[in-house]
Design a protein around this motif. Sequence first.
Motif, PDB file in Angstrom:
ATOM      1  N   ILE A  14       0.840  -1.204   0.000  1.00 42.49           N
ATOM      2  CA  ILE A  14       0.000   0.000   0.000  1.00 42.49           C
ATOM      3  C   ILE A  14       0.870   1.247   0.000  1.00 42.49           C
ATOM      4  O   ILE A  14       1.746   1.395   0.865  1.00 42.49           O
ATOM      5  CB  ILE A  14      -0.913   0.003   1.246  1.00 42.49           C
ATOM      6  CG1 ILE A  14      -1.856  -1.214   1.201  1.00 42.49           C
ATOM      7  CG2 ILE A  14      -1.715   1.306   1.343  1.00 42.49           C
ATOM      8  CD1 ILE A  14      -2.568  -1.483   2.511  1.00 42.49           C
ATOM      9  N   TYR A 103      -5.948   0.929  -2.922  1.00 39.86           N
ATOM     10  CA  TYR A 103      -5.948   1.597  -1.616  1.00 39.86           C
ATOM     11  C   TYR A 103      -4.690   2.439  -1.512  1.00 39.86           C
ATOM     12  O   TYR A 103      -3.582   1.934  -1.722  1.00 39.86           O
ATOM     13  CB  TYR A 103      -6.012   0.554  -0.500  1.00 39.86           C
ATOM     14  CG  TYR A 103      -6.059   1.108   0.914  1.00 39.86           C
ATOM     15  CD1 TYR A 103      -6.720   2.288   1.227  1.00 39.86           C
ATOM     16  CD2 TYR A 103      -5.454   0.407   1.966  1.00 39.86           C
ATOM     17  CE1 TYR A 103      -6.779   2.774   2.533  1.00 39.86           C
ATOM     18  CE2 TYR A 103      -5.511   0.876   3.278  1.00 39.86           C
ATOM     19  CZ  TYR A 103      -6.168   2.062   3.548  1.00 39.86           C
ATOM     20  OH  TYR A 103      -6.222   2.539   4.834  1.00 39.86           O
ATOM     21  N   LEU A 202     -11.689  -1.168   6.846  1.00 43.70           N
ATOM     22  CA  LEU A 202     -10.286  -0.964   6.498  1.00 43.70           C
ATOM     23  C   LEU A 202      -9.348  -1.637   7.491  1.00 43.70           C
ATOM     24  O   LEU A 202      -8.188  -1.920   7.168  1.00 43.70           O
ATOM     25  CB  LEU A 202      -9.963   0.529   6.411  1.00 43.70           C
ATOM     26  CG  LEU A 202     -10.560   1.301   5.239  1.00 43.70           C
ATOM     27  CD1 LEU A 202     -10.002   2.723   5.195  1.00 43.70           C
ATOM     28  CD2 LEU A 202     -10.293   0.597   3.919  1.00 43.70           C
ATOM     29  N   LYS A 203      -9.829  -1.872   8.690  1.00 48.01           N
ATOM     30  CA  LYS A 203      -8.996  -2.558   9.686  1.00 48.01           C
ATOM     31  C   LYS A 203      -8.713  -3.991   9.245  1.00 48.01           C
ATOM     32  O   LYS A 203      -7.631  -4.526   9.504  1.00 48.01           O
ATOM     33  CB  LYS A 203      -9.677  -2.530  11.053  1.00 48.01           C
ATOM     34  CG  LYS A 203      -9.830  -1.128  11.606  1.00 48.01           C
ATOM     35  CD  LYS A 203     -10.629  -1.111  12.897  1.00 48.01           C
ATOM     36  CE  LYS A 203     -10.872   0.308  13.362  1.00 48.01           C
ATOM     37  NZ  LYS A 203     -11.721   0.385  14.574  1.00 48.01           N
ATOM     38  N   ARG A 206      -6.176  -3.822   6.031  1.00 47.18           N
ATOM     39  CA  ARG A 206      -4.763  -3.481   6.242  1.00 47.18           C
ATOM     40  C   ARG A 206      -3.942  -4.601   6.874  1.00 47.18           C
ATOM     41  O   ARG A 206      -2.708  -4.527   6.915  1.00 47.18           O
ATOM     42  CB  ARG A 206      -4.672  -2.242   7.137  1.00 47.18           C
ATOM     43  CG  ARG A 206      -5.028  -2.492   8.585  1.00 47.18           C
ATOM     44  CD  ARG A 206      -5.061  -1.225   9.401  1.00 47.18           C
ATOM     45  NE  ARG A 206      -5.484  -1.502  10.774  1.00 47.18           N
ATOM     46  CZ  ARG A 206      -5.771  -0.559  11.662  1.00 47.18           C
ATOM     47  NH1 ARG A 206      -5.679   0.712  11.322  1.00 47.18           N
ATOM     48  NH2 ARG A 206      -6.142  -0.878  12.883  1.00 47.18           N
ATOM     49  N   LYS A 209      -0.366  -6.463   5.513  1.00 49.56           N
ATOM     50  CA  LYS A 209       0.025  -5.771   4.280  1.00 49.56           C
ATOM     51  C   LYS A 209       1.409  -5.140   4.449  1.00 49.56           C
ATOM     52  O   LYS A 209       1.881  -4.888   5.556  1.00 49.56           O
ATOM     53  CB  LYS A 209      -0.978  -4.663   3.947  1.00 49.56           C
ATOM     54  CG  LYS A 209      -2.368  -5.146   3.604  1.00 49.56           C
ATOM     55  CD  LYS A 209      -2.394  -5.909   2.296  1.00 49.56           C
ATOM     56  CE  LYS A 209      -3.814  -6.116   1.769  1.00 49.56           C
ATOM     57  NZ  LYS A 209      -4.683  -6.868   2.679  1.00 49.56           N
ATOM     58  N   TYR A 211       3.859  -1.794   3.208  1.00 45.22           N
ATOM     59  CA  TYR A 211       3.639  -0.380   2.888  1.00 45.22           C
ATOM     60  C   TYR A 211       4.872   0.197   2.202  1.00 45.22           C
ATOM     61  O   TYR A 211       6.007  -0.161   2.533  1.00 45.22           O
ATOM     62  CB  TYR A 211       3.323   0.419   4.156  1.00 45.22           C
ATOM     63  CG  TYR A 211       1.973   0.074   4.735  1.00 45.22           C
ATOM     64  CD1 TYR A 211       0.847   0.832   4.435  1.00 45.22           C
ATOM     65  CD2 TYR A 211       1.824  -1.036   5.551  1.00 45.22           C
ATOM     66  CE1 TYR A 211      -0.403   0.501   4.954  1.00 45.22           C
ATOM     67  CE2 TYR A 211       0.584  -1.385   6.074  1.00 45.22           C
ATOM     68  CZ  TYR A 211      -0.524  -0.609   5.766  1.00 45.22           C
ATOM     69  OH  TYR A 211      -1.758  -0.949   6.272  1.00 45.22           O
ATOM     70  N   THR A 231      -1.225   1.755  10.185  1.00 44.96           N
ATOM     71  CA  THR A 231      -0.664   0.530   9.600  1.00 44.96           C
ATOM     72  C   THR A 231      -0.586  -0.602  10.616  1.00 44.96           C
ATOM     73  O   THR A 231       0.237  -1.511  10.479  1.00 44.96           O
ATOM     74  CB  THR A 231       0.740   0.801   9.031  1.00 44.96           C
ATOM     75  OG1 THR A 231       1.629   1.171  10.101  1.00 44.96           O
ATOM     76  CG2 THR A 231       0.718   1.920   8.010  1.00 44.96           C
ATOM     77  N   LEU A 234       0.741  -4.503  10.316  1.00 47.60           N
ATOM     78  CA  LEU A 234       1.420  -4.566   9.023  1.00 47.60           C
ATOM     79  C   LEU A 234       2.396  -5.734   8.985  1.00 47.60           C
ATOM     80  O   LEU A 234       2.854  -6.234  10.015  1.00 47.60           O
ATOM     81  CB  LEU A 234       2.143  -3.257   8.724  1.00 47.60           C
ATOM     82  CG  LEU A 234       3.549  -3.008   9.308  1.00 47.60           C
ATOM     83  CD1 LEU A 234       4.164  -1.787   8.663  1.00 47.60           C
ATOM     84  CD2 LEU A 234       3.548  -2.884  10.817  1.00 47.60           C
TER      85      LEU A 234
END
Length: 274
Positions: A14, A103, A202-203, A206, A209, A211, A231, A234
């Motif tokens: 992302i 996103y 969105l929780k 993410r 993921k 970044y 994030t 993450l």
Amino acid sequence: MDNILEKLKEGSIIPFLGLGVFENTKTTEGHSLPHDSDSMILALNNGRAMSDRLMYEYSRAAMSLEQRKGREFIVQMTNHIYTSKTYELPKVYQWLKTIQPKYVIDTNMDDSLLKIYADVEHILITGISRITADYDRFVIYKFDVSAQTYKRIPKEELTLDLPILLKPMGSTQPEMNFIISDADFVDWLTEAMGGYAIPPILKDLRRNKEYLFMGVDFSRDTFRMVANELTLELKGGITLLNKDELTKKEEKFIKTHNLENLKMSVDEFIKEHE
């Protein structure tokens, strides 16, 4: 990291954009846009430096200006920075337009990100602060391509069918909402820590993921906290910090978030991945 373009397109990595992506961006009259905390302070204060204590971070300087001149002044000055002059889209936005990730997190307050999605339906989520009606610190809009307009929608109607543009520090469009002063950030971060900075859907999105942090200044306490909250859970990722020596706080953030720093500028990175 291999296959960055593919990962951006599929959504496993992302983009996370900060003020530094405006480095080398100039208006048609040749003026530079703010690209770090110091230049943002100068822009907010009509080109004048402030005391060392206030120059530490632009949120602190903005709070001082707000206390002296009022909330409306700081809102209008922030808007003026990005709307009074025309400027070419920074390279990172031109590059992302060719990818159009599903996103994107953009902590800048102008409308560059909106422009590169103007030809597709999308969801825009902008941050708000210092409200008493609700704990949520965001507003959700759906973009109508044919009418080129945004319409507010409740969080219950949010799905992952369309690209999602998250602008947690607010935006000049479609409504002027800015997280700019200390009081704004304290309020936003307080509710963010309670889970109210982003919609629940969105929780889930993410989790696990990676970044790609572009133009984000991790030497400043505020944006390390913002990045941390946005994030959570993450997997890791990349930072682009083109400096000989990182601060201890930068090193700690990178290590604890399982990031890899590539010692190159945003523009250099884009050239390698066009």
